[in-house]
Write a protein that holds these residues in place. Structure first.
Motif, short mmCIF file in Angstrom:
data_model
loop_
_atom_site.label_atom_id
_atom_site.label_comp_id
_atom_site.label_asym_id
_atom_site.label_seq_id
_atom_site.Cartn_x
_atom_site.Cartn_y
_atom_site.Cartn_z
N GLN A 89 0.83 -1.21 0.00
CA GLN A 89 0.00 0.00 0.00
C GLN A 89 0.87 1.26 0.00
N TYR A 90 0.52 2.21 -0.85
CA TYR A 90 1.29 3.45 -0.88
C TYR A 90 0.44 4.57 -1.44
N VAL A 91 0.91 5.83 -1.30
CA VAL A 91 0.14 6.98 -1.78
C VAL A 91 0.51 7.24 -3.23
N LYS A 92 -0.41 6.88 -4.13
CA LYS A 92 -0.13 7.04 -5.56
C LYS A 92 -0.45 8.47 -6.00
N ASP A 93 -1.60 8.96 -5.52
CA ASP A 93 -2.05 10.30 -5.91
C ASP A 93 -1.74 11.27 -4.76
N PRO A 94 -0.88 12.27 -4.99
CA PRO A 94 -0.44 13.13 -3.87
C PRO A 94 -1.59 13.88 -3.21
N ILE A 95 -2.65 14.11 -3.95
CA ILE A 95 -3.78 14.88 -3.43
C ILE A 95 -4.44 14.16 -2.25
N LYS A 96 -4.23 12.83 -2.23
CA LYS A 96 -4.91 12.00 -1.22
C LYS A 96 -4.20 12.05 0.14
N PHE A 97 -2.91 12.37 0.16
CA PHE A 97 -2.13 12.22 1.40
C PHE A 97 -2.71 13.05 2.55
N MET A 98 -3.10 14.29 2.24
CA MET A 98 -3.68 15.15 3.28
C MET A 98 -5.18 15.37 3.01
N GLY A 99 -5.76 14.50 2.21
CA GLY A 99 -7.20 14.60 1.93
C GLY A 99 -7.58 15.87 1.20
N LEU A 100 -6.71 16.35 0.31
CA LEU A 100 -7.00 17.61 -0.38
C LEU A 100 -8.23 17.51 -1.28
N GLU A 101 -8.57 16.27 -1.69
CA GLU A 101 -9.75 16.13 -2.57
C GLU A 101 -11.02 16.53 -1.83
N ASP A 102 -10.96 16.52 -0.47
CA ASP A 102 -12.15 16.94 0.29
C ASP A 102 -12.46 18.42 0.08
N LEU A 103 -11.44 19.20 -0.33
CA LEU A 103 -11.67 20.63 -0.58
C LEU A 103 -12.47 20.84 -1.86
N ILE A 104 -12.36 19.88 -2.77
CA ILE A 104 -12.97 20.04 -4.11
C ILE A 104 -14.41 19.53 -4.06
N PRO A 105 -15.38 20.36 -4.51
CA PRO A 105 -16.76 19.86 -4.53
C PRO A 105 -16.85 18.53 -5.27
N MET A 106 -17.73 17.64 -4.78
CA MET A 106 -17.76 16.27 -5.29
C MET A 106 -17.96 16.21 -6.81
N SER A 107 -18.88 17.05 -7.32
CA SER A 107 -19.16 16.98 -8.77
C SER A 107 -17.93 17.40 -9.57
N LEU A 108 -17.19 18.36 -9.04
CA LEU A 108 -15.98 18.81 -9.73
C LEU A 108 -14.89 17.74 -9.67
N ASN A 109 -14.84 17.05 -8.54
CA ASN A 109 -13.86 15.97 -8.40
C ASN A 109 -14.15 14.83 -9.37
N THR A 110 -15.46 14.57 -9.58
CA THR A 110 -15.83 13.53 -10.54
C THR A 110 -15.38 13.94 -11.94
N LYS A 111 -15.65 15.23 -12.29
CA LYS A 111 -15.21 15.73 -13.60
C LYS A 111 -13.70 15.61 -13.73
N ARG A 112 -13.01 15.91 -12.64
CA ARG A 112 -11.54 15.86 -12.64
C ARG A 112 -11.06 14.46 -12.99
N MET A 113 -11.68 13.46 -12.37
CA MET A 113 -11.24 12.09 -12.62
C MET A 113 -11.57 11.65 -14.05
N GLN A 114 -12.70 12.16 -14.57
CA GLN A 114 -13.04 11.83 -15.98
C GLN A 114 -12.03 12.46 -16.93
N LEU A 115 -11.68 13.71 -16.64
CA LEU A 115 -10.70 14.40 -17.48
C LEU A 115 -9.36 13.67 -17.41
N ARG A 116 -8.98 13.26 -16.20
CA ARG A 116 -7.69 12.55 -16.03
C ARG A 116 -7.65 11.30 -16.89
N GLU A 117 -8.78 10.57 -16.89
CA GLU A 117 -8.82 9.34 -17.67
C GLU A 117 -8.60 9.63 -19.16
N ILE A 118 -9.29 10.66 -19.65
CA ILE A 118 -9.14 11.01 -21.08
C ILE A 118 -7.70 11.44 -21.38
#
Ligand code: FAD
Length: 392
Positions: free
Chosen positions: A1-30
């Motif tokens: 187990q390790y921290v792959k995405d740096p945003i997760k280490f301090m829970g920074l994704e919690d700052l981003i509204p959920m719908s925007l975070n979903t869009k972010r992950m879709q964009l990342r995939e593309i």
């Protein structure tokens, strides 16, 4: 187990509204699937990746839905920049240049006629714009620029030269900053690139931001109608400064996204590369470097996030934007170098992100005001004392 995405280490994704975070992950995939694999070829050849534009077309918009363009809030724009820069700095720079310099200038300072004429095309990428402030002899000292706009019957005649202008050679329209010879104030003009008297030459042999086409624009007796003038840009403070204060926040997001890319490349390498019979992540020196990269990443993210919130509330100041742009590029520079170090020889290959980022970060440190100039903007806001001019 390790921290792959740096945003997760301090829970920074919690700052981003959920719908925007979903869009972010879709964009990342593309971006990871359809865009990133295409880029090395363009980077090697220092070519603008026009073929890739279709894949990022839907990302452009205005601060409010108008003229048939969608709304892109400051937070959404920031997250898009972050994800683009995580893949490539040139791509993110193209987005920042289009959104935060060209579109924003017209949106904030242009006439209704200019907005209706240019914003839809810019938002759907039928038009490409460039933004010309810097001159061969006036870089940091932008307010001293020498390009002139001489008022004549029904319009202006522009004369002068611009240097380092991103997209210059591929642009359909240009924002040009020039000194009105009657008022002596710096005003802005939005003009078609094909206007007679405009000559553009690409700057070749760049070792950073390889896919961005920077050019020299020469304006010789360029006659433009009065309708090309940006009506709200009545002087440097109401024009150039307003735009830079806005767009420097975008550059802070580019630096932050780049550190995400650097962190990911580094942690992967530390886990996979074996030396002395163990993964090199088992060495204390490498762990310390990785911690510094992750710490710098978090500092950048939090600074950039806070200034974006202030921007969304209409409260961000030029001093704050200067500080955030300066500091993210300063510590960004340090973090990229550490990442390059951790990858050893592999760290110099185009496919491994970090060397490309090392070169690109030098430009992030330099454009939209160098580190020094942004530090001085912030320094003046803090102390109330301007320190731009030397008594030499
Ligand atoms: P100079 O002003 O000559 O500065 C040289 C050094 O002196 C720097 O370290 C600087 O910090 C320092 N210095 C200067 N004045 C002071 C002072 N008062 N106090 C302390 N130190 C000082 N411009 C545009 O208009 N549009 C663009 O699209 C654009 N894109 C760019 C893309 C790239 C790849 C690059 C390299 C530049 C781009 N620029 C663009 C120009 C960029 O904004 C300038 O390069 C930058 O502002 C610095 O100006 P300069 O290069 O002339 O450096």
């Amino acid at each position: 187990q390790y921290v792959k995405d740096p945003i997760k280490f301090m829970g920074l994704e919690d700052l981003i509204p959920m719908s925007l975070n979903t869009k972010r992950m879709q964009l990342r995939e593309i971006l990871d699937r359809d865009v990133a694999p295409l880029l090395p070829e363009f980077i090697e050849k220092a070519q603008f990746p026009r073929e890739v534009l279709g894949k990022i077309k839907g990302l452009f918009g205005l601060s409010e839905a108008k003229y048939g363009c969608r709304q892109v809030t400051p937070r959404e724009k920031s997250i898009i920049l972050y994800e683009l820069a995580r893949v490539d700095t040139s791509l993110a720079t193209f987005y920042a240049l289009t959104m935060s310099l060209v579109i924003y200038t017209i949106e904030a300072l242009g006439s209704e006629e200019q907005k209706a004429k240019y914003l839809p095309g810019l938002c759907n990428l039928d038009l490409i714009g460039c933004w010309g402030l810097t001159e061969p002899d006036f870089g940091s000292d932008a307010s001293g620029l020498q390009t002139t706009a001489t008022p004549v019957d029904g319009g202006f005649i522009l004369n002068g030269s611009k240097r380092w202008i991103g997209n210059a050679i591929i642009s359909d329209i240009m924002v040009i900053w020039a000194k009105n010879t009657k008022t002596n104030k710096i005003e802005g003009f939005v003009i078609p690139s094909k206007t007679p008297g405009i000559h553009v030459k690409n700057i070749d042999r760049k070792l950073g931001l390889r896919m961005v086409q920077n050019g020299v624009i020469t304006l010789i007796d360029v006659k433009v109608p009065i309708t090309t003038r940006l009506e709200k840009a009545t002087n440097f403070a109401n024009g150039v400064k307003v735009v830079l204060e806005h767009s420097r926040v975008s550059i802070a997001w580019i630096a932050t996204g780049m550190l995400s890319g650097v962190y990911e490349a580094s942690v992967k390498h530390l886990r996979e590369r074996i030396q002395f019979g163990v993964p090199i992540g088992a060495f204390q020196l490498n762990q310390e470097k990785l911690v510094r990269v992750l710490g710098h990443f978090h500092s950048c993210f939090l600074l950039a996030w806070r200034i974006t919130e202030l921007q969304e509330q209409g409260k961000a100041t030029s001093g704050q934007a200067g500080l955030v742009k300066a500091i993210t590029s300063l510590i960004g520079r340090d973090a990229v170098r550490l990442g390059r170090e951790m990858l050893g020889g592999d760290g110099i290959l185009i496919d491994n992100y970090v060397m490309k980022a090392l070169a690109d970060m030098e430009i992030v440190y330099t454009y939209e005001g160098t580190y020094d100039i942004n530090a001085l903007v912030a320094g003046e806001a803090i102390t109330g004392i301007s320190a731009f001019k030397s008594s030499y």
